[in-house]
Design a protein around this motif. Structure first.
Motif, PDB file in Angstrom:
ATOM      1  N   SER A   1     -23.067  16.055  -7.167  1.00  0.00           N
ATOM      2  CA  SER A   1     -23.363  14.847  -7.927  1.00  0.00           C
ATOM      3  C   SER A   1     -24.384  15.107  -9.007  1.00  0.00           C
ATOM      4  O   SER A   1     -24.240  14.681 -10.139  1.00  0.00           O
ATOM      5  CB  SER A   1     -23.886  13.744  -6.989  1.00  0.00           C
ATOM      6  N   ALA A   2     -25.484  15.810  -8.668  1.00  0.00           N
ATOM      7  CA  ALA A   2     -26.597  15.991  -9.596  1.00  0.00           C
ATOM      8  C   ALA A   2     -26.209  16.818 -10.806  1.00  0.00           C
ATOM      9  O   ALA A   2     -26.774  16.671 -11.876  1.00  0.00           O
ATOM     10  CB  ALA A   2     -27.762  16.651  -8.875  1.00  0.00           C
ATOM     11  N   ALA A   3     -25.233  17.705 -10.639  1.00  0.00           N
ATOM     12  CA  ALA A   3     -24.863  18.596 -11.732  1.00  0.00           C
ATOM     13  C   ALA A   3     -24.355  17.835 -12.942  1.00  0.00           C
ATOM     14  O   ALA A   3     -24.412  18.328 -14.068  1.00  0.00           O
ATOM     15  CB  ALA A   3     -23.784  19.567 -11.254  1.00  0.00           C
ATOM     16  N   ASN A   4     -23.877  16.613 -12.729  1.00  0.00           N
ATOM     17  CA  ASN A   4     -23.286  15.853 -13.822  1.00  0.00           C
ATOM     18  C   ASN A   4     -24.240  14.857 -14.453  1.00  0.00           C
ATOM     19  O   ASN A   4     -23.849  14.080 -15.319  1.00  0.00           O
ATOM     20  CB  ASN A   4     -22.048  15.092 -13.304  1.00  0.00           C
ATOM     21  N   TYR A   5     -25.510  14.840 -14.047  1.00  0.00           N
ATOM     22  CA  TYR A   5     -26.446  13.849 -14.553  1.00  0.00           C
ATOM     23  C   TYR A   5     -27.709  14.507 -15.087  1.00  0.00           C
ATOM     24  O   TYR A   5     -28.009  15.660 -14.815  1.00  0.00           O
ATOM     25  CB  TYR A   5     -26.792  12.837 -13.450  1.00  0.00           C
ATOM     26  N   THR A   6     -28.474  13.726 -15.859  1.00  0.00           N
ATOM     27  CA  THR A   6     -29.710  14.227 -16.462  1.00  0.00           C
ATOM     28  C   THR A   6     -30.885  13.467 -15.902  1.00  0.00           C
ATOM     29  O   THR A   6     -30.738  12.607 -15.036  1.00  0.00           O
ATOM     30  CB  THR A   6     -29.669  14.032 -17.989  1.00  0.00           C
ATOM     31  N   ALA A   7     -32.072  13.783 -16.431  1.00  0.00           N
ATOM     32  CA  ALA A   7     -33.289  13.129 -15.959  1.00  0.00           C
ATOM     33  C   ALA A   7     -33.568  11.835 -16.706  1.00  0.00           C
ATOM     34  O   ALA A   7     -34.634  11.252 -16.556  1.00  0.00           O
ATOM     35  CB  ALA A   7     -34.478  14.083 -16.121  1.00  0.00           C
ATOM     36  N   ALA A   8     -32.636  11.367 -17.519  1.00  0.00           N
ATOM     37  CA  ALA A   8     -32.862  10.168 -18.326  1.00  0.00           C
ATOM     38  C   ALA A   8     -33.240   8.980 -17.458  1.00  0.00           C
ATOM     39  O   ALA A   8     -34.221   8.297 -17.709  1.00  0.00           O
ATOM     40  CB  ALA A   8     -31.614   9.865 -19.146  1.00  0.00           C
ATOM     41  N   GLY A   9     -32.466   8.710 -16.434  1.00  0.00           N
ATOM     42  CA  GLY A   9     -32.811   7.691 -15.473  1.00  0.00           C
ATOM     43  C   GLY A   9     -32.627   6.261 -15.942  1.00  0.00           C
ATOM     44  O   GLY A   9     -32.041   5.990 -16.995  1.00  0.00           O
TER      45      GLY A   9
ATOM     46  N   TYR B   1     -30.326   3.270  -8.563  1.00  0.00           N
ATOM     47  CA  TYR B   1     -30.182   4.723  -8.683  1.00  0.00           C
ATOM     48  C   TYR B   1     -30.664   5.446  -7.428  1.00  0.00           C
ATOM     49  O   TYR B   1     -31.561   4.973  -6.726  1.00  0.00           O
ATOM     50  CB  TYR B   1     -31.002   5.249  -9.857  1.00  0.00           C
ATOM     51  N   ALA B   2     -30.072   6.598  -7.183  1.00  0.00           N
ATOM     52  CA  ALA B   2     -30.589   7.540  -6.192  1.00  0.00           C
ATOM     53  C   ALA B   2     -31.319   8.621  -6.981  1.00  0.00           C
ATOM     54  O   ALA B   2     -31.056   8.828  -8.173  1.00  0.00           O
ATOM     55  CB  ALA B   2     -29.453   8.148  -5.389  1.00  0.00           C
ATOM     56  N   ILE B   3     -32.266   9.278  -6.335  1.00  0.00           N
ATOM     57  CA  ILE B   3     -33.042  10.323  -6.990  1.00  0.00           C
ATOM     58  C   ILE B   3     -32.782  11.648  -6.286  1.00  0.00           C
ATOM     59  O   ILE B   3     -32.862  11.733  -5.057  1.00  0.00           O
ATOM     60  CB  ILE B   3     -34.548  10.017  -6.932  1.00  0.00           C
ATOM     61  N   VAL B   4     -32.495  12.678  -7.053  1.00  0.00           N
ATOM     62  CA  VAL B   4     -32.284  14.008  -6.498  1.00  0.00           C
ATOM     63  C   VAL B   4     -33.283  14.959  -7.154  1.00  0.00           C
ATOM     64  O   VAL B   4     -33.402  14.992  -8.376  1.00  0.00           O
ATOM     65  CB  VAL B   4     -30.846  14.508  -6.761  1.00  0.00           C
ATOM     66  N   ILE B   5     -34.011  15.696  -6.343  1.00  0.00           N
ATOM     67  CA  ILE B   5     -34.975  16.672  -6.839  1.00  0.00           C
ATOM     68  C   ILE B   5     -34.602  18.030  -6.257  1.00  0.00           C
ATOM     69  O   ILE B   5     -34.384  18.156  -5.053  1.00  0.00           O
ATOM     70  CB  ILE B   5     -36.411  16.285  -6.437  1.00  0.00           C
ATOM     71  N   GLU B   6     -34.520  19.024  -7.108  1.00  0.00           N
ATOM     72  CA  GLU B   6     -34.056  20.335  -6.650  1.00  0.00           C
ATOM     73  C   GLU B   6     -34.797  21.461  -7.360  1.00  0.00           C
ATOM     74  O   GLU B   6     -35.064  21.392  -8.562  1.00  0.00           O
ATOM     75  CB  GLU B   6     -32.557  20.465  -6.915  1.00  0.00           C
TER      76      GLU B   6
ATOM     77  N   ALA C   1     -32.816  14.464 -11.084  1.00  0.00           N
ATOM     78  CA  ALA C   1     -31.698  13.756 -11.691  1.00  0.00           C
ATOM     79  C   ALA C   1     -31.599  12.361 -11.094  1.00  0.00           C
ATOM     80  O   ALA C   1     -31.874  12.163  -9.906  1.00  0.00           O
ATOM     81  CB  ALA C   1     -30.393  14.513 -11.467  1.00  0.00           C
ATOM     82  N   TRP C   2     -31.247  11.407 -11.926  1.00  0.00           N
ATOM     83  CA  TRP C   2     -31.005  10.034 -11.492  1.00  0.00           C
ATOM     84  C   TRP C   2     -29.498   9.845 -11.400  1.00  0.00           C
ATOM     85  O   TRP C   2     -28.779  10.094 -12.361  1.00  0.00           O
ATOM     86  CB  TRP C   2     -31.582   9.042 -12.489  1.00  0.00           C
TER      87      TRP C   2
ATOM     88  N   LEU D   1     -33.319  10.816  -2.405  1.00  0.00           N
ATOM     89  CA  LEU D   1     -33.863   9.533  -1.991  1.00  0.00           C
ATOM     90  C   LEU D   1     -32.942   8.417  -2.462  1.00  0.00           C
ATOM     91  O   LEU D   1     -32.351   8.499  -3.545  1.00  0.00           O
ATOM     92  CB  LEU D   1     -35.256   9.294  -2.581  1.00  0.00           C
ATOM     93  N   ALA D   2     -32.823   7.372  -1.651  1.00  0.00           N
ATOM     94  CA  ALA D   2     -31.997   6.225  -2.004  1.00  0.00           C
ATOM     95  C   ALA D   2     -32.780   4.947  -1.736  1.00  0.00           C
ATOM     96  O   ALA D   2     -33.624   4.916  -0.839  1.00  0.00           O
ATOM     97  CB  ALA D   2     -30.701   6.234  -1.193  1.00  0.00           C
TER      98      ALA D   2
END
Length: 227
Positions: free
Chosen positions: A23-31, A41-46, A56-57, A203-204
């Protein structure tokens, strides 16, 4: 039984991060465009291979929370609650120091959030300010750190609380486990997946989890989580 639960939980976390990575690969940090959109939004930190930590949001409509149900349900009854630091305390401390300095230097009764020394007949300002200034600046500081009063309102209008909170999550990601609740700008997020060594984190919003995952505690108010 306990070993089985641990194994199931580990498997759920692994599956969760397969989902997260895809999922995160297709999104940016714009949020989100505003704080009001945070709960969508869910938040992914890697942590990337080069050591950099990215986030990524992911819009909830494109983040399959149902696949994380087992991860969330096995987190246990006890939940840690943390407030992502947004810089408010540091801001309030700075305002306090300036308040004391300006007040003590003032040749006339100083106004602090609508409070002003009015008992000049009993004790002149040049004497009273030595105790009145520190006392009233301290009261205002306490209110500010609780998110109340003019200082806190001015901070909210001047500072973006989301970006510093994301930075906080990146720095503290190794301390967060599944089930931990983190409050960001008044919105409670639950850690639904956490990789070993803080390599990744997802996180959700708690309110969404309460609807999708049976047994998830209801949304937690900001005052309860950060008071």
């Amino acid at each position: 039984m306990r070993m089985t639960q641990v194994a199931q939980r580990a498997m759920a976390v692994s599956l969760a991060f397969i989902l997260v990575s895809c999922s995160a690969a297709n999104y940016t940090a714009a949020g989100p465009a505003s704080r009001q959109d945070l709960a969508r939004y869910a938040i992914v930190i890697e942590q990337r291979p080069d050591g950099q930590v990215a986030h990524a949001w992911i819009p909830l409509k494109e983040f399959d929370l149902t696949k994380l149900q087992h991860t969330s349900s096995t987190a246990g009854a006890r939940r840690s609650i943390m407030c992502a630091a947004s810089g408010l305390n540091a801001y309030c401390d700075g305002r306090h120091d300036q308040c004391v300095s300006d007040c003590l230097k003032s040749s006339r009764p100083f106004v602090i959030e609508h409070r002003q020394y009015m008992d000049a007949k009993a004790q002149p300002w040049r004497i009273a300010r030595s105790w009145w200034c520190p006392s009233n600046c301290m009261e205002t500081l306490v209110d500010c750190k609780k998110g109340r009063g003019e200082w806190a309102e001015q901070y909210a209008a001047e500072f973006d609380e989301v970006a510093p909170a994301i930075d906080w999550l990146k720095k503290h990601r190794t301390e967060l486990i599944v089930g931990t609740v983190v409050v960001i700008a008044g919105v409670a997020f639950a850690v639904v997946a956490a990789g070993s060594g803080g390599a990744a984190l997802a996180l959700a919003p708690m309110l969404v989890l309460a609807e999708l995952v049976p047994g998830t505690p209801p949304g937690i108010q900001h005052s309860e989580a950060c008071g």
